[in-house]
Design an enzyme around this catalytic site. Sequence first.
Site, PDB file in Angstrom:
ATOM      1  N   ASP A  79      -3.809   0.281  -9.645  1.00  0.00           N
ATOM      2  CA  ASP A  79      -5.668   0.117  -9.628  1.00  0.00           C
ATOM      3  C   ASP A  79      -5.723  -0.086 -11.135  1.00  0.00           C
ATOM      4  O   ASP A  79      -6.596  -0.964 -11.620  1.00  0.00           O
ATOM      5  CB  ASP A  79      -6.578   1.378  -9.250  1.00  0.00           C
ATOM      6  CG  ASP A  79      -5.993   1.731  -7.890  1.00  0.00           C
ATOM      7  OD1 ASP A  79      -5.290   0.980  -7.085  1.00  0.00           O
ATOM      8  OD2 ASP A  79      -6.429   2.860  -7.417  1.00  0.00           O
ATOM      9  N   TYR A 128      -3.886  12.046  -0.275  1.00  0.00           N
ATOM     10  CA  TYR A 128      -2.996  11.275  -1.095  1.00  0.00           C
ATOM     11  C   TYR A 128      -1.908  12.064  -1.845  1.00  0.00           C
ATOM     12  O   TYR A 128      -0.897  11.481  -1.527  1.00  0.00           O
ATOM     13  CB  TYR A 128      -3.842  10.653  -2.072  1.00  0.00           C
ATOM     14  CG  TYR A 128      -3.546   9.602  -2.924  1.00  0.00           C
ATOM     15  CD1 TYR A 128      -3.269   8.451  -2.426  1.00  0.00           C
ATOM     16  CD2 TYR A 128      -2.791   9.952  -4.042  1.00  0.00           C
ATOM     17  CE1 TYR A 128      -2.738   7.556  -3.195  1.00  0.00           C
ATOM     18  CE2 TYR A 128      -2.072   9.132  -4.793  1.00  0.00           C
ATOM     19  CZ  TYR A 128      -1.980   7.736  -4.518  1.00  0.00           C
ATOM     20  OH  TYR A 128      -1.324   6.863  -5.298  1.00  0.00           O
ATOM     21  N   GLU A 176       0.645  -1.219   0.011  1.00  0.00           N
ATOM     22  CA  GLU A 176      -0.057  -0.012  -0.199  1.00  0.00           C
ATOM     23  C   GLU A 176       0.828   1.253   0.013  1.00  0.00           C
ATOM     24  O   GLU A 176       1.871   1.222   0.850  1.00  0.00           O
ATOM     25  CB  GLU A 176      -1.157   0.090   0.968  1.00  0.00           C
ATOM     26  CG  GLU A 176      -2.436   0.514   0.930  1.00  0.00           C
ATOM     27  CD  GLU A 176      -2.996  -0.543   0.286  1.00  0.00           C
ATOM     28  OE1 GLU A 176      -3.243  -0.021  -1.191  1.00  0.00           O
ATOM     29  OE2 GLU A 176      -3.748  -1.240   0.494  1.00  0.00           O
ATOM     30  N   ASP A 182       3.206   2.059  -4.753  1.00  0.00           N
ATOM     31  CA  ASP A 182       3.105   2.130  -6.590  1.00  0.00           C
ATOM     32  C   ASP A 182       3.890   3.321  -6.898  1.00  0.00           C
ATOM     33  O   ASP A 182       4.614   3.083  -7.790  1.00  0.00           O
ATOM     34  CB  ASP A 182       1.919   1.789  -6.935  1.00  0.00           C
ATOM     35  CG  ASP A 182       0.724   2.579  -6.701  1.00  0.00           C
ATOM     36  OD1 ASP A 182       0.957   3.587  -5.962  1.00  0.00           O
ATOM     37  OD2 ASP A 182      -0.368   2.618  -7.486  1.00  0.00           O
TER      38      ASP A 182
HETATM   39  C1  GLA Z   1      -4.973   4.338  -4.359  1.00  0.00           C
HETATM   40  C2  GLA Z   1      -4.303   4.948  -5.642  1.00  0.00           C
HETATM   41  C3  GLA Z   1      -3.344   3.696  -5.856  1.00  0.00           C
HETATM   42  C4  GLA Z   1      -2.425   3.498  -4.693  1.00  0.00           C
HETATM   43  C5  GLA Z   1      -3.239   3.329  -3.497  1.00  0.00           C
HETATM   44  C6  GLA Z   1      -2.345   2.980  -2.412  1.00  0.00           C
HETATM   45  O1  GLA Z   1      -5.882   3.089  -4.696  1.00  0.00           O
HETATM   46  O2  GLA Z   1      -5.134   4.931  -6.765  1.00  0.00           O
HETATM   47  O3  GLA Z   1      -2.331   4.141  -6.905  1.00  0.00           O
HETATM   48  O4  GLA Z   1      -1.363   4.395  -4.524  1.00  0.00           O
HETATM   49  O5  GLA Z   1      -4.026   4.426  -3.378  1.00  0.00           O
HETATM   50  O6  GLA Z   1      -1.540   1.924  -2.246  1.00  0.00           O
END
Ligand code: GLA
Length: 390
Positions: A180, A229, A38, A41
């Site tokens: 994702d 984020y 988590e 990426d």
């Molecule tokens: C969201 C983002 C992903 C990833 C996750 C955390 O889902 O879209 O790219 O960074 O958070 O792992």
Amino acid sequence: MNRNDALAQRADEAFRTAFGRAPALLCFAPGRVNLIGEHTDYNDGFVLPAALPLGTVVALAPHADARVRCVAPDVSADVETVRLDAVLARAGTGHWSNHLRGVLAARAAAGAENPGADVAIVGNLPQGAGLSSSASLGVAMALGFSRLAGVEPQPGAVALARQAQWSEHHYVGCQCGIMDQLVSAAGQDGAALLIDCRSLAVEPVPLDPDLRIVVLHSGVKRGLVDSEYNLRRQQCEAAARHFGVASLRDIDAGAFEQGSTGLDPVLLRRARHVLGENARTLSAVQALREGNLRVLGECLRASHASLREDFEVSVPPVDALADVLNEALAGEGGARMTGGGFGGCLVAVTRAEGVPVLEQAAAMHFARRGERLPLFLGVRPARGALLLGP
Ligand code: GLA
């Protein structure tokens, strides 16, 4: 009729109702649940997501005008019209049509022609749950337009994922990584995907047929997601700059120990999470290959603790539910928050017989609060984006 047949039928009906004709194509792309890895990426690290048997269907048919008309009856009664012969403007922040505009703009930026079309969108993923309804829409849309344009060769999974990710960055407003979108495009039946987010190599990790992935909503709708984020991403980049590397993927435990003097304590915690999470992801893959649910459980619990303490993206109701699930599992498998954080879903991996045990434990947890059990799924990894018909 399975869930996705029903979804395809709903897409077909929505299209006919809006445009008075039949769609030429129905494209499906799934949402995902991340088992572990988590916030790694966008640090060029490792992730282990699986595609869900839920997602988005986009129904399309071409027409001769240089515009796209689009309906999304799940979210709005409006018909959105986008002209293709003008600059593709962004709609207001949070407007659903940015997912359409963004993919069209991504395709244009990649040199692909966008045909005029009518489009209807329907989905069966809960929104704001952290199950990537947004990525599934982006990938289904990218697949739909590439099929409609019909030019050979068709883009592969990585190209589709990149278009959908570009749309998120430039039109939707989230500086997300590629996890994702890539698992939505490349998912495999019965297997999680180990993705190396630097090389974008995808390795299927088959789940023993007896294993199930439990996805459970915490009841907390995700909030402040994009701003927090994007901040986490900036903090990771700042930490990488401190270590003098391109991304946190490039430092190992030794370099971290040696180089962390003088690093801001918040950035230090963020970096420590990323380093540990990459290592845990690889350990979890090995544990799954060896069928070792105990070690897998340790990895999942340690991931949750690190996301709570070091990355600070969990919230107390999610922590409480993770404890309930982990207690019920008694070490045979594990549970943790999944996705970007700040609410949304938890994931657990258990044997099939563990699913009702977890369901009961979760139901009791919510009953104590006078609430009903929110979304609870016991699933196997599903396949990625595909053409459903007609
Ligand atoms: C969201 C983002 C992903 C990833 C996750 C955390 O889902 O879209 O790219 O960074 O958070 O792992």
